[in-house]
Design an enzyme around this catalytic site. Structure first.
Site, PDB file in Angstrom:
ATOM      1  N   GLY A 288       0.752  -1.254   0.000  1.00  0.00           N
ATOM      2  CA  GLY A 288       0.000   0.000   0.000  1.00  0.00           C
ATOM      3  C   GLY A 288       0.775   1.293   0.000  1.00  0.00           C
ATOM      4  N   TYR A 374      -9.409   5.062 -13.294  1.00  0.00           N
ATOM      5  CA  TYR A 374      -9.364   5.820 -12.028  1.00  0.00           C
ATOM      6  C   TYR A 374      -9.121   7.311 -12.224  1.00  0.00           C
ATOM      7  CZ  TYR A 374      -7.646   1.089 -10.712  1.00  0.00           C
ATOM      8  OH  TYR A 374      -7.443  -0.253 -10.555  1.00  0.00           O
ATOM      9  N   CYS A 401     -11.170   2.729 -29.594  1.00  0.00           N
ATOM     10  CA  CYS A 401     -12.515   3.198 -29.899  1.00  0.00           C
ATOM     11  C   CYS A 401     -13.295   3.431 -28.612  1.00  0.00           C
ATOM     12  CB  CYS A 401     -13.221   2.183 -30.774  1.00  0.00           C
ATOM     13  SG  CYS A 401     -12.400   2.009 -32.336  1.00  0.00           S
ATOM     14  N   GLU A 402     -12.923   4.441 -27.882  1.00  0.00           N
ATOM     15  CA  GLU A 402     -13.544   4.721 -26.596  1.00  0.00           C
ATOM     16  C   GLU A 402     -13.187   6.162 -26.236  1.00  0.00           C
ATOM     17  OE1 GLU A 402     -14.587   1.747 -24.495  1.00  0.00           O
ATOM     18  OE2 GLU A 402     -15.262   3.048 -22.870  1.00  0.00           O
TER      19      GLU A 402
HETATM   20  N1  LLP Z   1      -1.120  -7.331  -0.800  1.00  0.00           N
HETATM   21  C1  LLP Z   1      -2.402  -7.508  -1.125  1.00  0.00           C
HETATM   22  C2  LLP Z   1      -3.183  -8.525  -0.433  1.00  0.00           C
HETATM   23  C3  LLP Z   1      -2.989  -6.720  -2.122  1.00  0.00           C
HETATM   24  O1  LLP Z   1      -4.265  -6.875  -2.426  1.00  0.00           O
HETATM   25  C4  LLP Z   1      -2.205  -5.740  -2.796  1.00  0.00           C
HETATM   26  C5  LLP Z   1      -2.774  -4.922  -3.850  1.00  0.00           C
HETATM   27  C6  LLP Z   1      -0.843  -5.608  -2.428  1.00  0.00           C
HETATM   28  C7  LLP Z   1      -0.340  -6.410  -1.422  1.00  0.00           C
HETATM   29  C8  LLP Z   1       0.068  -4.618  -3.088  1.00  0.00           C
HETATM   30  O2  LLP Z   1      -0.338  -3.310  -2.863  1.00  0.00           O
HETATM   31  P1  LLP Z   1       0.557  -2.066  -3.384  1.00  0.00           P
HETATM   32  O3  LLP Z   1       1.828  -2.042  -2.560  1.00  0.00           O
HETATM   33  O4  LLP Z   1       0.838  -2.280  -4.802  1.00  0.00           O
HETATM   34  O5  LLP Z   1      -0.318  -0.885  -3.136  1.00  0.00           O
HETATM   35  N2  LLP Z   1      -5.110  -1.797  -9.705  1.00  0.00           N
HETATM   36  C9  LLP Z   1      -4.909  -0.765  -8.703  1.00  0.00           C
HETATM   37  C10 LLP Z   1      -4.199  -1.306  -7.476  1.00  0.00           C
HETATM   38  C11 LLP Z   1      -4.893  -2.484  -6.848  1.00  0.00           C
HETATM   39  C12 LLP Z   1      -4.127  -3.032  -5.672  1.00  0.00           C
HETATM   40  C13 LLP Z   1      -4.641  -4.380  -5.313  1.00  0.00           C
HETATM   41  N3  LLP Z   1      -3.983  -5.017  -4.233  1.00  0.00           N
HETATM   42  C14 LLP Z   1      -4.132   0.385  -9.329  1.00  0.00           C
HETATM   43  O6  LLP Z   1      -3.822   0.313 -10.506  1.00  0.00           O
HETATM   44  O7  LLP Z   1      -3.872   1.388  -8.678  1.00  0.00           O
END
Ligand code: LLP
Length: 471
Positions: A288, A374, A401-402
């Site tokens: 996160g 987003y 096409c969007e």
């Molecule tokens: N651990 C779990 C259980 C997760 O669900 C995620 C991300 C992470 C770790 C890694 O999180 P990070 O460090 O990358 O924030 N598609 C979205 C992001 C979705 C994140 C899903 N889970 C985007 O493009 O911003």
């Protein structure tokens, strides 16, 4: 009412309600920032440099690379990737030696990044059988792999457990039954973590705090459900409860959210100890940590994140009287986003007076869905004019096409001309892994650059690839 969404930007509640995918209205008063490439700061990959007016990454000229490899093209700065992995490892081993860093492979997955993650001493978070398969293909040590997902299929569970993954992160009681049965059939005892929904979001706003309980992920704490389920996990044959997991969101800037989550989790661990006499091995705080997508973003450093998380664990373990567990974190974005850029060729331009200037690139929502999905923000430059100031505000749109197909919305850019090479920064996370072949667009190749060398690590998709599976 305005609230901070999980991508750190402020959104008017309900603004997108019912809207078809379209671009948000352009702010015509916005002024170009006049910055040259090297003034973009934290958005740039580590080895970015400008020589002879051209953007270089890893000592490789991006304009020449685009000519050689074609566009759209994903480029990764290998030194940047490795550096962030080392920073994570070093920061956590310094502030909390009993810790592991798991690379969340959903952020960016191919064989080479997993080979590098293994070399750099990472553990691995896989979500689903495909990610697991990639890990197996590169002989990633299976005991260092954690399997996630709110619905892992029977096949995925069986494959993961037969392969010997270190932990299955249990999401539900239904899954507990399956894991217990499959472990019995395989004649093993499977170590598991329970994923808890701690009711803490990446912001303290009440609206979001209550909202985050509404999650498809994990065991809810509402009504003490998660706590009561611990008993079921302890009673289930063939599984060994190794600890607890939570993940409070993504692109988080406010470190205090992680601290709050640690408090909730450690209090939970203390109650488990008191009621069930179990001292857990692992506390997995998920991923996160936010990154700089724009020059205005001020994310915390990897070191600050480690310091905050580790000190919270130590402090709350002392306060609640529990043994300090092994601490796990699962970064994805903050390991790979800034290492990656996307190169495009500018091929169409169109100015709509008092509306916006469209500059079309030879990719778009197929290689980067985040802007359409987003309204994510990115910085871009023209790689062949990298030392010139960004004097115009343009929308870099794609070729699909969007109407909502854009990569950069109202961003500063050098004066664009047909044939210029645009470089969009910060596209290393959740772009390739969320890519599609919409409109029959083959996925770009992936090139790793380092010490003046460029190597293709994933070849460009071909038209044949697109239809190879059709019978
Ligand atoms: N651990 C779990 C259980 C997760 O669900 C995620 C991300 C992470 C770790 C890694 O999180 P990070 O460090 O990358 O924030 N598609 C979205 C992001 C979705 C994140 C899903 N889970 C985007 O493009 O911003």
């Amino acid at each position: 009412m305005k609230f901070a969404n999980r991508f750190g930007n402020f959104t008017e509640v309900g603004e997108k309600k019912g809207a078809a995918m379209s671009l948000p209205k352009s702010d015509l008063t916005k002024q170009a920032d006049g910055l040259t490439t090297m003034e973009l700061g934290a958005v740039l990959p580590k080895t970015a440099a400008v020589e002879g007016g051209h953007l270089h990454i890893g000592g490789v000229d991006m304009v020449e690379l685009a000519r050689e490899q074609g566009t759209a093209l994903y480029v990764f700065d290998e030194a940047d990737l490795r550096d962030r992995m080392e920073q994570y490892r070093e920061a956590f081993s310094e502030v909390y030696p009993n810790s592991e860093v798991l690379y969340a492979s959903k952020a960016f997955l191919n064989k080479e990044v997993l080979r590098i993650a293994a070399e750099e001493g990472m553990c691995l978070d896989v979500s689903g059988g495909g990610e697991l398969y990639c890990a197996r293909m590169v002989d990633f040590p299976m005991e260092r792999v954690f399997m996630h997902g709110n619905y892992k299929t029977e096949r995925e569970l069986r494959e993961a457990m037969a392969a010997g993954v270190g932990r299955i992160v249990l999401d539900t009681r239904i899954e507990l039954g399956r894991v217990s049965r499959i472990a019995g059939e395989l004649g093993i005892t499977q170590k598991v973590l329970m994923r808890i929904t701690p009711g803490v979001e990446a912001d303290t706003h009440e609206y979001i705090k209550t909202g985050c309980e509404d999650s498809k992920f994990g065991f809810t704490m509402l009504g003490d459900f998660a706590f009561n389920c611990v008993e079921d996990v302890l009673a289930a044959p063939n599984v060994d409860l190794a600890g607890f997991h939570c993940h409070i969101g993504s692109q988080i800037f406010a470190l205090h959210s992680f601290r709050e989550a640690v408090q909730v989790m450690v209090e939970f661990v203390a109650r488990v100890k008191e009621r069930y006499g179990l001292e857990v091995e692992d506390l997995d705080m998920g991923g996160g940590l936010g990154i700089a997508y724009t020059t205005a973003d001020r994310p915390s450093s990897i070191y600050e994140f480690a310091e905050c998380t580790a000190s919270a664990v130590k402090e709350f373990c002392a306060e609640y009287g529990v043994k300090e567990p092994r601490l796990l974190v699962e970064p994805g974005r903050s390991l790979v986003a800034n290492a990656g850029v996307t190169l495009y060729t500018i091929g169409i331009m169109k100015t709509l007076p008092d509306i916006r200037k469209y500059v079309a690139v030879d990719g778009g929502m197929s290689d980067n869905i985040r802007t359409a999905l987003y309204h994510a923000e990115y910085e871009a430059v023209i790689a062949n004019k990298a030392d010139e100031p960004r004097t115009e505000i343009v929308t870099l749109c794609g070729k699909h096409c969007e109407s909502g197909d854009a990569v950069v919305l109202d961003g500063s850019l050098q004066h664009p001309e047909l044939g210029d090479i645009a470089c969009v920064f910060g596209t290393g996370a959740y772009c390739y892994t969320m890519s599609s072949s919409y409109n029959g667009q083959p996925r770009p190749a992936i090139v790793f650059v380092k010490d003046g060398q460029a190597r293709v690590v994933t070849r460009r998709e071909t038209y044949e690839d697109l239809f190879d599976r059709d019978l």
